[in-house]
Motif scaffolding. Sequence first.
Motif, PDB file in Angstrom:
ATOM      1  N   ARG A 238       0.829  -1.206   0.000  1.00 43.35           N
ATOM      2  CA  ARG A 238       0.000   0.000   0.000  1.00 43.35           C
ATOM      3  C   ARG A 238       0.867   1.262   0.000  1.00 43.35           C
ATOM      4  O   ARG A 238       0.599   2.206  -0.729  1.00 43.35           O
ATOM      5  CB  ARG A 238      -0.912   0.007   1.229  1.00 43.35           C
ATOM      6  N   HIS A 239       1.918   1.258   0.808  1.00 43.46           N
ATOM      7  CA  HIS A 239       2.761   2.444   0.842  1.00 43.46           C
ATOM      8  C   HIS A 239       3.479   2.659  -0.481  1.00 43.46           C
ATOM      9  O   HIS A 239       3.787   3.778  -0.852  1.00 43.46           O
ATOM     10  CB  HIS A 239       3.759   2.359   2.001  1.00 43.46           C
ATOM     11  N   MET A 240       3.736   1.576  -1.167  1.00 44.05           N
ATOM     12  CA  MET A 240       4.458   1.712  -2.436  1.00 44.05           C
ATOM     13  C   MET A 240       3.505   2.025  -3.593  1.00 44.05           C
ATOM     14  O   MET A 240       3.786   2.873  -4.424  1.00 44.05           O
ATOM     15  CB  MET A 240       5.227   0.396  -2.685  1.00 44.05           C
ATOM     16  N   ALA A 241       2.365   1.327  -3.639  1.00 42.13           N
ATOM     17  CA  ALA A 241       1.550   1.394  -4.863  1.00 42.13           C
ATOM     18  C   ALA A 241       0.126   1.898  -4.636  1.00 42.13           C
ATOM     19  O   ALA A 241      -0.711   1.787  -5.535  1.00 42.13           O
ATOM     20  CB  ALA A 241       1.524   0.006  -5.521  1.00 42.13           C
TER      21      ALA A 241
ATOM     22  N   HIS B  56       9.116  -5.568 -11.597  1.00 42.67           N
ATOM     23  CA  HIS B  56      10.013  -6.443 -10.845  1.00 42.67           C
ATOM     24  C   HIS B  56      10.745  -5.650  -9.753  1.00 42.67           C
ATOM     25  O   HIS B  56      10.821  -6.076  -8.605  1.00 42.67           O
ATOM     26  CB  HIS B  56      11.010  -7.081 -11.818  1.00 42.67           C
ATOM     27  N   VAL B  57      11.232  -4.452 -10.122  1.00 45.73           N
ATOM     28  CA  VAL B  57      11.951  -3.613  -9.151  1.00 45.73           C
ATOM     29  C   VAL B  57      11.025  -3.275  -7.980  1.00 45.73           C
ATOM     30  O   VAL B  57      11.390  -3.441  -6.814  1.00 45.73           O
ATOM     31  CB  VAL B  57      12.443  -2.304  -9.839  1.00 45.73           C
ATOM     32  N   ALA B  58       9.811  -2.839  -8.305  1.00 44.78           N
ATOM     33  CA  ALA B  58       8.889  -2.399  -7.245  1.00 44.78           C
ATOM     34  C   ALA B  58       8.482  -3.560  -6.347  1.00 44.78           C
ATOM     35  O   ALA B  58       8.504  -3.451  -5.121  1.00 44.78           O
ATOM     36  CB  ALA B  58       7.647  -1.765  -7.875  1.00 44.78           C
ATOM     37  N   SER B  59       8.155  -4.718  -6.939  1.00 44.33           N
ATOM     38  CA  SER B  59       7.662  -5.800  -6.074  1.00 44.33           C
ATOM     39  C   SER B  59       8.804  -6.446  -5.287  1.00 44.33           C
ATOM     40  O   SER B  59       8.610  -6.836  -4.134  1.00 44.33           O
ATOM     41  CB  SER B  59       6.828  -6.828  -6.838  1.00 44.33           C
ATOM     42  N   SER B  60      10.009  -6.523  -5.846  1.00 44.61           N
ATOM     43  CA  SER B  60      11.124  -7.121  -5.084  1.00 44.61           C
ATOM     44  C   SER B  60      11.447  -6.253  -3.873  1.00 44.61           C
ATOM     45  O   SER B  60      11.641  -6.748  -2.769  1.00 44.61           O
ATOM     46  CB  SER B  60      12.394  -7.241  -5.922  1.00 44.61           C
ATOM     47  N   TYR B  61      11.477  -4.919  -4.093  1.00 46.23           N
ATOM     48  CA  TYR B  61      11.800  -4.019  -2.979  1.00 46.23           C
ATOM     49  C   TYR B  61      10.749  -4.157  -1.869  1.00 46.23           C
ATOM     50  O   TYR B  61      11.063  -4.287  -0.693  1.00 46.23           O
ATOM     51  CB  TYR B  61      11.859  -2.573  -3.482  1.00 46.23           C
TER      52      TYR B  61
ATOM     53  N   PRO C 245      12.805  -8.597   9.618  1.00 44.22           N
ATOM     54  CA  PRO C 245      12.307  -8.469  10.987  1.00 44.22           C
ATOM     55  C   PRO C 245      12.362  -7.014  11.457  1.00 44.22           C
ATOM     56  O   PRO C 245      11.486  -6.529  12.170  1.00 44.22           O
ATOM     57  CB  PRO C 245      13.245  -9.362  11.804  1.00 44.22           C
ATOM     58  N   VAL C 246      13.420  -6.270  11.040  1.00 42.57           N
ATOM     59  CA  VAL C 246      13.525  -4.863  11.423  1.00 42.57           C
ATOM     60  C   VAL C 246      13.700  -4.055  10.128  1.00 42.57           C
ATOM     61  O   VAL C 246      14.539  -4.392   9.297  1.00 42.57           O
ATOM     62  CB  VAL C 246      14.751  -4.635  12.339  1.00 42.57           C
ATOM     63  N   ARG C 247      12.873  -3.003   9.977  1.00 43.16           N
ATOM     64  CA  ARG C 247      12.887  -2.245   8.723  1.00 43.16           C
ATOM     65  C   ARG C 247      13.390  -0.822   8.931  1.00 43.16           C
ATOM     66  O   ARG C 247      13.106  -0.217   9.984  1.00 43.16           O
ATOM     67  CB  ARG C 247      11.473  -2.156   8.138  1.00 43.16           C
ATOM     68  N   ALA C 248      14.083  -0.296   7.937  1.00 48.99           N
ATOM     69  CA  ALA C 248      14.473   1.116   7.990  1.00 48.99           C
ATOM     70  C   ALA C 248      13.201   1.951   7.892  1.00 48.99           C
ATOM     71  O   ALA C 248      12.239   1.522   7.241  1.00 48.99           O
ATOM     72  CB  ALA C 248      15.396   1.432   6.818  1.00 48.99           C
ATOM     73  N   PRO C 249      13.173   3.143   8.537  1.00 48.34           N
ATOM     74  CA  PRO C 249      11.946   3.959   8.424  1.00 48.34           C
ATOM     75  C   PRO C 249      11.661   4.319   6.968  1.00 48.34           C
ATOM     76  O   PRO C 249      12.581   4.424   6.152  1.00 48.34           O
ATOM     77  CB  PRO C 249      12.282   5.220   9.234  1.00 48.34           C
ATOM     78  N   ARG C 250      10.357   4.509   6.680  1.00 51.06           N
ATOM     79  CA  ARG C 250       9.972   4.725   5.280  1.00 51.06           C
ATOM     80  C   ARG C 250      10.520   6.025   4.708  1.00 51.06           C
ATOM     81  O   ARG C 250      10.694   6.160   3.509  1.00 51.06           O
ATOM     82  CB  ARG C 250       8.444   4.729   5.165  1.00 51.06           C
ATOM     83  N   TRP C 251      10.753   7.023   5.596  1.00 48.03           N
ATOM     84  CA  TRP C 251      11.205   8.313   5.070  1.00 48.03           C
ATOM     85  C   TRP C 251      12.671   8.266   4.636  1.00 48.03           C
ATOM     86  O   TRP C 251      13.152   9.156   3.954  1.00 48.03           O
ATOM     87  CB  TRP C 251      10.975   9.428   6.104  1.00 48.03           C
ATOM     88  N   LEU C 252      13.383   7.196   4.987  1.00 48.21           N
ATOM     89  CA  LEU C 252      14.815   7.130   4.662  1.00 48.21           C
ATOM     90  C   LEU C 252      15.003   6.887   3.157  1.00 48.21           C
ATOM     91  O   LEU C 252      14.566   5.863   2.635  1.00 48.21           O
ATOM     92  CB  LEU C 252      15.447   5.993   5.460  1.00 48.21           C
TER      93      LEU C 252
ATOM     94  N   ARG D  89      14.903   2.173  -2.438  1.00 52.44           N
ATOM     95  CA  ARG D  89      13.578   2.779  -2.315  1.00 52.44           C
ATOM     96  C   ARG D  89      13.338   3.779  -3.447  1.00 52.44           C
ATOM     97  O   ARG D  89      12.258   3.839  -4.032  1.00 52.44           O
ATOM     98  CB  ARG D  89      13.483   3.473  -0.956  1.00 52.44           C
ATOM     99  N   ARG D  90      14.393   4.543  -3.750  1.00 51.82           N
ATOM    100  CA  ARG D  90      14.250   5.524  -4.838  1.00 51.82           C
ATOM    101  C   ARG D  90      13.936   4.829  -6.160  1.00 51.82           C
ATOM    102  O   ARG D  90      13.065   5.244  -6.914  1.00 51.82           O
ATOM    103  CB  ARG D  90      15.543   6.347  -4.956  1.00 51.82           C
TER     104      ARG D  90
END
Length: 453
Positions: free
Chosen positions: A89-92, A179-184, A192-199, A204-205
Motif C-alpha cells: 500500500r505504501h508503495m503502490a 520487478h523492481v517495485a515488487s522485489s523491494y 524483521p527490522v525495517r528502515a523507516p519509510r522516510w529514509l 527505495r528511490r
Amino acid sequence: MITETLDVSVLPLAPKNPLPLWQLVKLVRTLDTGQEVIRDAGGPITRMKFGPKWLVPPIVAVTWPDGIRDVLGRNDAFSERCIIHDEVRHMAGGSLFVLPNVSWLPRKRALQPVFTKQSVRNYGGYISRAAQTFVDRWGGGGDVDLDVECRRLTMQSLGRSVLGIDLNERADVIADHMHVASSYTADRALRPVRAPRWLPTPARRRARTAVMSMRKVTNEILQACRADPTRDAPLVQGLIAATDPETGRSVSDDDICNDLLIFMLAGHDTTATALTYALWALGHHPDIQDRVAAEAAAIGDRELTPEDVPRLGYTVQVLREALRLQPPAAGVARLATRDIAVAGYRVQAGTLMAVGIYALHRDPALWPRPLDFDPDRFSTEAAKGRDRWQFIPFLAGPRSCIGEHFAMLETTLAMATIIRSIEIRSVGQDFPVAVPFTTVADGPIWARVSPRT
Ligand code: HEM
C-alpha cells in the motif's frame, strides 16, 4: 462463511515448533520449501516466536485444509491484512489487494462485475492473438527460453486487456519496473527490522521511480478513456462505470489508477509462472502434451475463443496440476485481530497466520505421489469429494483472487494455441525458482521447439 461460536479461551495454543530459532528465521524467509520443513518438524499447525510480541509478531503456520478454512473462510472481523499488504500500500497506493476489510468491501462490490467469467470473455481475442505471436515466432523451430516468451505473452495480453493498449516494446520496460517495485516491497516486508519509510535509500528511490512511471501509464489511459468513452479499453471503461451496488458510489480516478496498477502487478508474474511451468512440464511429458494438442486440434484451425473453453477440459486439468505443484503464490498471511480458533487451537490476537499453499499442495498425506505431474488428479471423477480447501492456488474465501477467471482463461487459450501448433521438449530437468514474493522462474527455462506434425 464461518462465525465464531466456541469458547476460544479454553483451547490450547498450537504446538510450538521445535526447530532452533536461527533455523526458523531462515525458513520463514524461504517462502516455498521452508513451509515443508516447518510443517515436518512441527505439524500442520505450528507456532513460532521470534522475540517480544511488541517487536515481532508471533507466527502460526497453517498447512492443512481445515485450519486454512478457519483462517481464510471466516468472518472478516477476525483477520486483517498484514505487514506485506501495508508495504504494498505504501508503495503502490490503496488498491483492492491492500485495503483493510472495511474499505475493501465496497470496492470489491464495485469491481467484481468486471471480472466475472462472463466479463473476462471480452479479453479472449487479445489473449489468443498474443499466443499466436509466440507461434508465429517459434513455429519454425529452435531453442526458446519459455520464461522470457511467457512473460512477453502475458504482458501483451494483460496490457491489452487491463490497460487497453498495445505495450509492444514498452512491455519489457514495464515488466522490469514491476520487478523492481515488487522485489523491494517484498524484501522490506520480510525483514524483521525495517528502515523507516522516510529514509531515501537507493533501492527505495528505484522502486518509487518504477511505480511512478507505471502510474503515468495508467493515468494516461484513464484520462484518454474519460475523454473518449468509446475507446476500446473494456476494463478501464468498466472501472469508470463501476459503482458499489449498495451505496451507488463510483471509484475515484486515484483509486482506479491504484487498481489498474495492482492488476498489472498481481496478474503478470503469477500468470507467467503458471504458463511457463505448465509448458515446461508438458515438455517432459510427451504423452500428456499429445492429449492437449489433440484436444485443441479437434476444435479446428482457427483463433480459439472463450466459447471453446468447455471443449478444453484436459488442458484445464494440466493447468490445475501445474498450479498445484508450482503455485505462483506460495503462501499468504493474515493478522489475527482477536483470539480465534484454528483447527481446534487458540491463535492469539496479534499473531501472523501464515497459510502455506506450497506445502498444502505437495503434502503426501493429501496427494498420493505428490511430486508426480498427473493432470488426471483433476478429472471430474478424481476431484469429486475433495476438500474445497485442499487446492487453493487462487485462495478461497472472501478475499480470494479477483483475477482467477481472467488467469484461467488466459492460460487455457494460450496453452491450447501454442501446443496445437508447436511441439515442446524441455531441456532442463529442474525448474529453478526464486520466491521474492510470488514465485518466478529463476533463469532461463530452455526448451527445444519444432512444428507439430
Ligand atoms: C495464475 C495467476 C494468479 C494466481 C495464482 C493468483 C493468486 C492470488 C492469490 C493467492 C491472492 C490472495 C493474496 C492475498 O490475500 O494475500 C490473489 C489476490 C488478488 N489477485 Fe490474483 N492471482 C493470479 C492472477 C491474477 C490476475 C490476472 C489479476 C488481475 C488481472 C489478479 C489480481 C488480484 C487482486 C486484485 C487480488 C486481491 C483481491 C482482494 O483482496 O480482494 N490476480 N491472487
